[in-house]
Structures are given as C-alpha cells and as structure tokens.
Design a protein around this motif. Structure first.
Motif, PDB file in Angstrom:
ATOM      1  N   ALA A 108       0.859  -1.182   0.000  1.00  0.00           N
ATOM      2  CA  ALA A 108       0.000   0.000   0.000  1.00  0.00           C
ATOM      3  C   ALA A 108       0.897   1.234   0.000  1.00  0.00           C
ATOM      4  CB  ALA A 108      -0.898  -0.013   1.234  1.00  0.00           C
ATOM      5  N   GLY A 109       0.362   2.337  -0.450  1.00  0.00           N
ATOM      6  CA  GLY A 109       1.142   3.569  -0.574  1.00  0.00           C
ATOM      7  C   GLY A 109       1.852   3.981   0.704  1.00  0.00           C
ATOM      8  N   ARG A 110       1.157   3.904   1.821  1.00  0.00           N
ATOM      9  CA  ARG A 110       1.753   4.319   3.092  1.00  0.00           C
ATOM     10  C   ARG A 110       2.887   3.382   3.515  1.00  0.00           C
ATOM     11  NH1 ARG A 110      -1.714   6.285   8.276  1.00  0.00           N
ATOM     12  NH2 ARG A 110       0.050   7.114   9.396  1.00  0.00           N
ATOM     13  N   ASP A 111       2.678   2.074   3.314  1.00  0.00           N
ATOM     14  CA  ASP A 111       3.718   1.101   3.654  1.00  0.00           C
ATOM     15  C   ASP A 111       4.942   1.284   2.765  1.00  0.00           C
ATOM     16  OD1 ASP A 111       2.086   0.019   5.602  1.00  0.00           O
ATOM     17  OD2 ASP A 111       1.269  -1.522   4.261  1.00  0.00           O
ATOM     18  N   ARG A 112       4.705   1.559   1.499  1.00  0.00           N
ATOM     19  CA  ARG A 112       5.816   1.777   0.562  1.00  0.00           C
ATOM     20  C   ARG A 112       6.623   2.997   0.994  1.00  0.00           C
ATOM     21  NH1 ARG A 112       3.705   0.773  -4.671  1.00  0.00           N
ATOM     22  NH2 ARG A 112       2.205   2.285  -3.986  1.00  0.00           N
ATOM     23  N   ASP A 113       5.951   4.051   1.454  1.00  0.00           N
ATOM     24  CA  ASP A 113       6.652   5.248   1.928  1.00  0.00           C
ATOM     25  C   ASP A 113       7.542   4.935   3.125  1.00  0.00           C
ATOM     26  OD1 ASP A 113       5.428   6.728  -0.043  1.00  0.00           O
ATOM     27  OD2 ASP A 113       3.875   7.551   1.286  1.00  0.00           O
ATOM     28  N   VAL A 114       7.066   4.082   4.014  1.00  0.00           N
ATOM     29  CA  VAL A 114       7.860   3.692   5.185  1.00  0.00           C
ATOM     30  C   VAL A 114       9.107   2.931   4.746  1.00  0.00           C
ATOM     31  CG1 VAL A 114       7.883   2.214   7.244  1.00  0.00           C
ATOM     32  CG2 VAL A 114       5.920   3.686   6.788  1.00  0.00           C
ATOM     33  N   VAL A 115       8.953   1.996   3.825  1.00  0.00           N
ATOM     34  CA  VAL A 115      10.089   1.210   3.342  1.00  0.00           C
ATOM     35  C   VAL A 115      11.098   2.109   2.638  1.00  0.00           C
ATOM     36  CG1 VAL A 115      10.787  -0.612   1.730  1.00  0.00           C
ATOM     37  CG2 VAL A 115       8.807  -0.953   3.215  1.00  0.00           C
ATOM     38  N   LEU A 116      10.609   3.027   1.794  1.00  0.00           N
ATOM     39  CA  LEU A 116      11.515   3.936   1.083  1.00  0.00           C
ATOM     40  C   LEU A 116      12.235   4.875   2.041  1.00  0.00           C
ATOM     41  CD1 LEU A 116       9.406   4.791  -2.086  1.00  0.00           C
ATOM     42  CD2 LEU A 116      11.452   3.367  -1.941  1.00  0.00           C
ATOM     43  N   SER A 117      11.536   5.317   3.071  1.00  0.00           N
ATOM     44  CA  SER A 117      12.167   6.172   4.076  1.00  0.00           C
ATOM     45  C   SER A 117      13.293   5.420   4.790  1.00  0.00           C
ATOM     46  CB  SER A 117      11.118   6.644   5.080  1.00  0.00           C
ATOM     47  OG  SER A 117      11.719   7.357   6.122  1.00  0.00           O
ATOM     48  N   LEU A 118      13.033   4.169   5.143  1.00  0.00           N
ATOM     49  CA  LEU A 118      14.057   3.343   5.781  1.00  0.00           C
ATOM     50  C   LEU A 118      15.243   3.146   4.837  1.00  0.00           C
ATOM     51  CD1 LEU A 118      14.997   1.484   8.093  1.00  0.00           C
ATOM     52  CD2 LEU A 118      13.737  -0.358   6.975  1.00  0.00           C
ATOM     53  N   ALA A 119      14.970   2.885   3.570  1.00  0.00           N
ATOM     54  CA  ALA A 119      16.042   2.679   2.598  1.00  0.00           C
ATOM     55  C   ALA A 119      16.890   3.942   2.443  1.00  0.00           C
ATOM     56  CB  ALA A 119      15.454   2.276   1.243  1.00  0.00           C
ATOM     57  N   ARG A 120      16.250   5.121   2.448  1.00  0.00           N
ATOM     58  CA  ARG A 120      16.992   6.380   2.352  1.00  0.00           C
ATOM     59  C   ARG A 120      17.933   6.548   3.542  1.00  0.00           C
ATOM     60  NH1 ARG A 120      12.002   8.843   1.282  1.00  0.00           N
ATOM     61  NH2 ARG A 120      11.616   8.698  -0.941  1.00  0.00           N
ATOM     62  N   ARG A 121      17.421   6.243   4.736  1.00  0.00           N
ATOM     63  CA  ARG A 121      18.257   6.373   5.928  1.00  0.00           C
ATOM     64  C   ARG A 121      19.446   5.422   5.892  1.00  0.00           C
ATOM     65  NH1 ARG A 121      13.965   7.121  10.891  1.00  0.00           N
ATOM     66  NH2 ARG A 121      13.081   9.060  10.140  1.00  0.00           N
ATOM     67  N   LEU A 122      19.198   4.203   5.437  1.00  0.00           N
ATOM     68  CA  LEU A 122      20.290   3.231   5.339  1.00  0.00           C
ATOM     69  C   LEU A 122      21.306   3.640   4.280  1.00  0.00           C
ATOM     70  CD1 LEU A 122      18.310  -0.118   5.664  1.00  0.00           C
ATOM     71  CD2 LEU A 122      19.838   0.903   7.371  1.00  0.00           C
ATOM     72  N   ALA A 123      20.835   4.228   3.210  1.00  0.00           N
ATOM     73  CA  ALA A 123      21.730   4.633   2.117  1.00  0.00           C
ATOM     74  C   ALA A 123      22.628   5.788   2.520  1.00  0.00           C
ATOM     75  CB  ALA A 123      20.912   4.997   0.887  1.00  0.00           C
ATOM     76  N   THR A 124      22.178   6.625   3.437  1.00  0.00           N
ATOM     77  CA  THR A 124      22.997   7.765   3.849  1.00  0.00           C
ATOM     78  C   THR A 124      24.079   7.382   4.847  1.00  0.00           C
ATOM     79  OG1 THR A 124      21.385   8.365   5.563  1.00  0.00           O
ATOM     80  CG2 THR A 124      21.192   9.456   3.420  1.00  0.00           C
ATOM     81  N   ARG A 125      23.993   6.195   5.399  1.00  0.00           N
ATOM     82  CA  ARG A 125      24.994   5.754   6.389  1.00  0.00           C
ATOM     83  C   ARG A 125      26.237   5.269   5.742  1.00  0.00           C
ATOM     84  NH1 ARG A 125      21.622   2.804  11.169  1.00  0.00           N
ATOM     85  NH2 ARG A 125      20.490   4.651  11.768  1.00  0.00           N
TER      86      ARG A 125
END
Length: 125
Positions: A108-125
């Motif tokens: 669902a759109g909201r769940d996808r946003d959560v996953v993408l947000s997590l991926a962004r945070r991991l990518a910046t580390r």
C-alpha cells in the motif's frame, strides 16, 4: 552570439517591432529593449515566450545554424530485466532488486513510503 542580439536578429527577420513583441508576449517594450541590448538576462520561461511569438523552436535562440544541432550520444539506460540478464558479480544484486521491485508494487502507498524512508536512511549511512 549574445541572446539579446539573437532575439533582435530574429525579430527583425520576422519584420516585427518591439511593440509587436510587447502585444503578443505581454512583456513591456522597455523590458524587450533591455533584453535585446544585453542589460537584462531573461528567464527560460521568458525565452519560451519569445520563441513562441517569433515562431521558432527554443534552440534557435541559442543556435544560428540552419539544421537542428545534433544531440549528444548518451548511454542508454538498462532495465532491471536487462541487468539480471547480464550475470556476473552484479547478477545477484540485480535479481534482488527485481524481486524487491515486484514486492513493492504489492505494498500500500503508506507502507511503501515507510520502506523507502528506511532505505533512504540506510543509504545515507
């Protein structure tokens, strides 16, 4: 060639006055004069208005040749399917990304946003 001189050249070729440009673009005559004399640099949106009124493609404001300029050679993008077909060291990564893409379409759109947000945070580390 300066953009103002090119605009003047195109305007005179079309046998238009600065007043004609003013009427058709909504830009004031003094502004058109300032652009043509190099005192003001117009925005891209304003240049699009000039090009539309002068009946020329936008690139002709920057390019005085007869034929359209050639476009640079750009490496084509590869799809995930193309990447998975190219095996090797990156084949496993591409397979993983393909699976991830297929799974993300089911979220669902909201769940996808959560996953993408997590991926962004991991990518910046």
């Amino acid at each position: 060639m300066l953009i103002g001189a090119r605009l003047r050249q195109l305007r005179e070729q079309k046998q238009m006055s600065q007043g004609d440009i003013e009427e058709r673009t909504g830009l004031s005559r003094w502004y058109v004069s300032r652009v043509e004399n190099g005192h003001t640099v117009p925005s891209l949106g304003t240049l699009e208005r000039f090009a539309r009124v002068l009946g020329v493609p936008l690139y002709q404001l920057f390019y005085s040749g007869e034929a359209a300029p050639s476009t640079p050679s750009v490496t084509p993008q590869q799809t995930l399917e193309d990447l998975t077909a190219d095996s090797g060291d990156k084949g496993e990564d591409a397979q993983y990304l393909l699976k991830l893409r297929n799974l993300s379409t089911r979220l669902a759109g909201r769940d996808r946003d959560v996953v993408l947000s997590l991926a962004r945070r991991l990518a910046t580390r």
